[in-house]
Design a protein around this motif. Sequence first.
Motif, PDB file in Angstrom:
ATOM      1  N   LYS A  68       0.242  18.306   4.401  1.00  0.00           N
ATOM      2  CA  LYS A  68       0.184  17.416   3.248  1.00  0.00           C
ATOM      3  C   LYS A  68      -1.276  17.058   3.052  1.00  0.00           C
ATOM      4  CE  LYS A  68       4.419  14.794   4.106  1.00  0.00           C
ATOM      5  NZ  LYS A  68       4.864  13.505   4.653  1.00  0.00           N
ATOM      6  N   HIS A  69      -1.697  16.971   1.820  1.00  0.00           N
ATOM      7  CA  HIS A  69      -3.104  16.619   1.619  1.00  0.00           C
ATOM      8  C   HIS A  69      -3.302  15.260   0.952  1.00  0.00           C
ATOM      9  CE1 HIS A  69      -4.833  20.315   3.152  1.00  0.00           C
ATOM     10  NE2 HIS A  69      -3.888  20.984   2.509  1.00  0.00           N
ATOM     11  N   GLY A  70      -2.203  14.621   0.604  1.00  0.00           N
ATOM     12  CA  GLY A  70      -2.347  13.349  -0.102  1.00  0.00           C
ATOM     13  C   GLY A  70      -2.625  12.169   0.818  1.00  0.00           C
ATOM     14  N   GLN A  71      -2.617  11.017   0.202  1.00  0.00           N
ATOM     15  CA  GLN A  71      -2.807   9.748   0.916  1.00  0.00           C
ATOM     16  C   GLN A  71      -1.714   9.539   1.951  1.00  0.00           C
ATOM     17  OE1 GLN A  71      -4.271   6.340   0.340  1.00  0.00           O
ATOM     18  NE2 GLN A  71      -6.126   7.387  -0.267  1.00  0.00           N
ATOM     19  N   ILE A  72      -2.066   8.893   3.045  1.00  0.00           N
ATOM     20  CA  ILE A  72      -1.066   8.494   4.038  1.00  0.00           C
ATOM     21  C   ILE A  72      -0.217   7.385   3.410  1.00  0.00           C
ATOM     22  CG2 ILE A  72      -0.782   7.361   6.279  1.00  0.00           C
ATOM     23  CD1 ILE A  72      -2.213   9.702   7.155  1.00  0.00           C
ATOM     24  N   SER A  73       1.092   7.560   3.459  1.00  0.00           N
ATOM     25  CA  SER A  73       1.971   6.572   2.824  1.00  0.00           C
ATOM     26  C   SER A  73       2.157   5.342   3.720  1.00  0.00           C
ATOM     27  CB  SER A  73       3.337   7.201   2.570  1.00  0.00           C
ATOM     28  OG  SER A  73       3.973   7.462   3.798  1.00  0.00           O
ATOM     29  N   VAL A  74       2.738   4.312   3.147  1.00  0.00           N
ATOM     30  CA  VAL A  74       3.005   3.077   3.906  1.00  0.00           C
ATOM     31  C   VAL A  74       3.944   3.387   5.072  1.00  0.00           C
ATOM     32  CG1 VAL A  74       3.989   0.766   3.785  1.00  0.00           C
ATOM     33  CG2 VAL A  74       2.696   1.671   1.864  1.00  0.00           C
ATOM     34  N   GLU A  75       4.944   4.249   4.815  1.00  0.00           N
ATOM     35  CA  GLU A  75       5.897   4.611   5.875  1.00  0.00           C
ATOM     36  C   GLU A  75       5.165   5.319   7.015  1.00  0.00           C
ATOM     37  OE1 GLU A  75       6.387   5.356   2.624  1.00  0.00           O
ATOM     38  OE2 GLU A  75       7.934   3.856   2.223  1.00  0.00           O
ATOM     39  N   GLU A  76       4.294   6.249   6.626  1.00  0.00           N
ATOM     40  CA  GLU A  76       3.536   6.982   7.648  1.00  0.00           C
ATOM     41  C   GLU A  76       2.623   6.041   8.420  1.00  0.00           C
ATOM     42  OE1 GLU A  76       2.916  11.475   5.933  1.00  0.00           O
ATOM     43  OE2 GLU A  76       1.948   9.868   4.836  1.00  0.00           O
ATOM     44  N   GLU A  77       2.023   5.117   7.698  1.00  0.00           N
ATOM     45  CA  GLU A  77       1.137   4.139   8.339  1.00  0.00           C
ATOM     46  C   GLU A  77       1.909   3.325   9.377  1.00  0.00           C
ATOM     47  OE1 GLU A  77      -1.639   1.946   5.770  1.00  0.00           O
ATOM     48  OE2 GLU A  77      -1.051   0.164   6.877  1.00  0.00           O
ATOM     49  N   ASN A  78       3.111   2.921   9.004  1.00  0.00           N
ATOM     50  CA  ASN A  78       3.934   2.146   9.939  1.00  0.00           C
ATOM     51  C   ASN A  78       4.271   2.952  11.185  1.00  0.00           C
ATOM     52  OD1 ASN A  78       3.942  -0.121   8.332  1.00  0.00           O
ATOM     53  ND2 ASN A  78       5.819   0.469   7.254  1.00  0.00           N
ATOM     54  N   ILE A  79       4.548   4.235  10.971  1.00  0.00           N
ATOM     55  CA  ILE A  79       4.854   5.097  12.115  1.00  0.00           C
ATOM     56  C   ILE A  79       3.640   5.215  13.031  1.00  0.00           C
ATOM     57  CG2 ILE A  79       5.393   7.466  12.791  1.00  0.00           C
ATOM     58  CD1 ILE A  79       7.138   7.616  10.230  1.00  0.00           C
ATOM     59  N   ILE A  80       2.479   5.391  12.412  1.00  0.00           N
ATOM     60  CA  ILE A  80       1.251   5.499  13.215  1.00  0.00           C
ATOM     61  C   ILE A  80       1.051   4.232  14.040  1.00  0.00           C
ATOM     62  CG2 ILE A  80      -1.262   5.686  13.123  1.00  0.00           C
ATOM     63  CD1 ILE A  80      -0.904   7.389  10.558  1.00  0.00           C
ATOM     64  N   LEU A  81       1.200   3.099  13.387  1.00  0.00           N
ATOM     65  CA  LEU A  81       1.025   1.821  14.082  1.00  0.00           C
ATOM     66  C   LEU A  81       1.994   1.695  15.254  1.00  0.00           C
ATOM     67  CD1 LEU A  81       0.499  -0.612  11.087  1.00  0.00           C
ATOM     68  CD2 LEU A  81      -1.080  -0.294  12.997  1.00  0.00           C
ATOM     69  N   GLU A  82       3.238   2.014  14.955  1.00  0.00           N
ATOM     70  CA  GLU A  82       4.286   1.867  15.971  1.00  0.00           C
ATOM     71  C   GLU A  82       4.044   2.793  17.160  1.00  0.00           C
ATOM     72  OE1 GLU A  82       8.952   3.068  16.195  1.00  0.00           O
ATOM     73  OE2 GLU A  82       8.186   2.407  14.255  1.00  0.00           O
ATOM     74  N   LEU A  83       3.725   4.052  16.851  1.00  0.00           N
ATOM     75  CA  LEU A  83       3.549   5.020  17.931  1.00  0.00           C
ATOM     76  C   LEU A  83       2.245   4.815  18.687  1.00  0.00           C
ATOM     77  CD1 LEU A  83       5.010   8.245  16.304  1.00  0.00           C
ATOM     78  CD2 LEU A  83       6.121   6.583  17.792  1.00  0.00           C
ATOM     79  N   HIS A  84       1.233   4.331  17.980  1.00  0.00           N
ATOM     80  CA  HIS A  84      -0.019   4.053  18.686  1.00  0.00           C
ATOM     81  C   HIS A  84       0.166   2.889  19.658  1.00  0.00           C
ATOM     82  CE1 HIS A  84      -4.138   2.657  19.451  1.00  0.00           C
ATOM     83  NE2 HIS A  84      -4.446   3.929  19.334  1.00  0.00           N
ATOM     84  N   GLU A  85       0.931   1.938  19.219  1.00  0.00           N
ATOM     85  CA  GLU A  85       1.262   0.800  20.078  1.00  0.00           C
ATOM     86  C   GLU A  85       1.975   1.297  21.341  1.00  0.00           C
ATOM     87  OE1 GLU A  85       2.221  -3.324  21.098  1.00  0.00           O
ATOM     88  OE2 GLU A  85       0.772  -2.483  19.707  1.00  0.00           O
ATOM     89  N   LYS A  86       2.842   2.313  21.137  1.00  0.00           N
ATOM     90  CA  LYS A  86       3.664   2.831  22.222  1.00  0.00           C
ATOM     91  C   LYS A  86       2.900   3.806  23.125  1.00  0.00           C
ATOM     92  CE  LYS A  86       8.136   5.299  22.170  1.00  0.00           C
ATOM     93  NZ  LYS A  86       9.086   5.854  21.181  1.00  0.00           N
ATOM     94  N   TRP A  87       2.112   4.691  22.512  1.00  0.00           N
ATOM     95  CA  TRP A  87       1.510   5.795  23.259  1.00  0.00           C
ATOM     96  C   TRP A  87      -0.003   5.724  23.407  1.00  0.00           C
ATOM     97  CZ3 TRP A  87       4.642   9.598  19.796  1.00  0.00           C
ATOM     98  CH2 TRP A  87       5.969   9.660  20.259  1.00  0.00           C
ATOM     99  N   GLY A  88      -0.663   4.850  22.650  1.00  0.00           N
ATOM    100  CA  GLY A  88      -2.113   4.853  22.683  1.00  0.00           C
ATOM    101  C   GLY A  88      -2.699   6.003  21.876  1.00  0.00           C
ATOM    102  N   ASN A  89      -3.890   6.479  22.292  1.00  0.00           N
ATOM    103  CA  ASN A  89      -4.603   7.492  21.489  1.00  0.00           C
ATOM    104  C   ASN A  89      -4.050   8.906  21.664  1.00  0.00           C
ATOM    105  OD1 ASN A  89      -6.145   5.265  21.028  1.00  0.00           O
ATOM    106  ND2 ASN A  89      -8.034   6.094  21.859  1.00  0.00           N
ATOM    107  N   LYS A  90      -2.766   9.050  21.666  1.00  0.00           N
ATOM    108  CA  LYS A  90      -2.163  10.385  21.794  1.00  0.00           C
ATOM    109  C   LYS A  90      -1.959  10.937  20.388  1.00  0.00           C
ATOM    110  CE  LYS A  90      -2.000  10.312  26.207  1.00  0.00           C
ATOM    111  NZ  LYS A  90      -2.892  11.193  26.957  1.00  0.00           N
TER     112      LYS A  90
END
Length: 252
Positions: A68-90
């Motif tokens: 995908k080349h577009g903007q990161i969506s709000v849903e994707e942003e939430n996933i990133i936040l959630e998974l970063h919280e869980k896994w760190g810089n993975k």
Amino acid sequence: MANQEEEAMQGEEMRRGTWLEEEDERLVSFVQLMGERRWDALAKASGLKRSGKSCRLRWLNYLCPNLKHGQISVEEENIILELHEKWGNKWSKIARRLPGRTDNEVKNYWRTHLGKRLAQVQGKSQYELGKASGDFVFENKIESNSKKNTSYEISTTHDHGSVEDIWGSCSWDNSSEASGISSADFALTSSPYENRLSDWISEYSSDIQSQMNYNNDCFTIESASSSYPECWSTTPDYSYSWDCSGSLWDMN
DNA sequence: AACTGTTGCAACCGCAACTAT
DNA sequence: TATAGTTGCGGTTGCAACAGT
């Protein structure tokens, strides 16, 4: 010899920096010809004055058609936040949960958008927010967790007990007959990890054929007429697991 | 308009893990 | 089994575009 790249660098000046359109076109045509493997050989064969590593990066981060080349969506942003919280810089692990997004994209997005914002909110440094943990793989399972929408996760159990996904998850409506799921719905499947996992699933899924079939790159689920319909429709916490001793790499 | 600082992102680097021979 | 080659990952850098002065 240290490596072929160094040798190539000594013999011939390698191009670096931003890719030109002609280089992209040439790379795409050679990837179509030779596949997404043997990047050094591909780089040489193509005549591009780029290292195999550079070709691989350009393909995976920019040219690959699955992206995908577009903007990161709000849903994707939430996933990133959630998974970063869980896994760190993975980053690559997080990116596998975001189809069409690359580890580089997720990493950049985190650093430029989320890291700072979160650090401000929590009063922590980005370094502190980036701690990760975990080591894996001994048990894998496929599970369903909803009555109406069935969701399967291929996951792994840490030896300290926590469970994590290693191939994303996927859900669909049970009402459709014999639903099909492409592996593309789970994640990009170009790395050896995913390729090996795909082989591994193919091998080990034989004892769950009555509920789930795996054919090359596509899962199919039996409809309500299968011999285990209750597994998918009436037992929300149903979980099927099988053992795989050793790591994902240990296929013998 | 010209300069300076900041931001966002593509690309690179080094290293570890894995594969092939 | 050893080792050279390849791939994947996370951290870092370089630079174009933009904003502020």
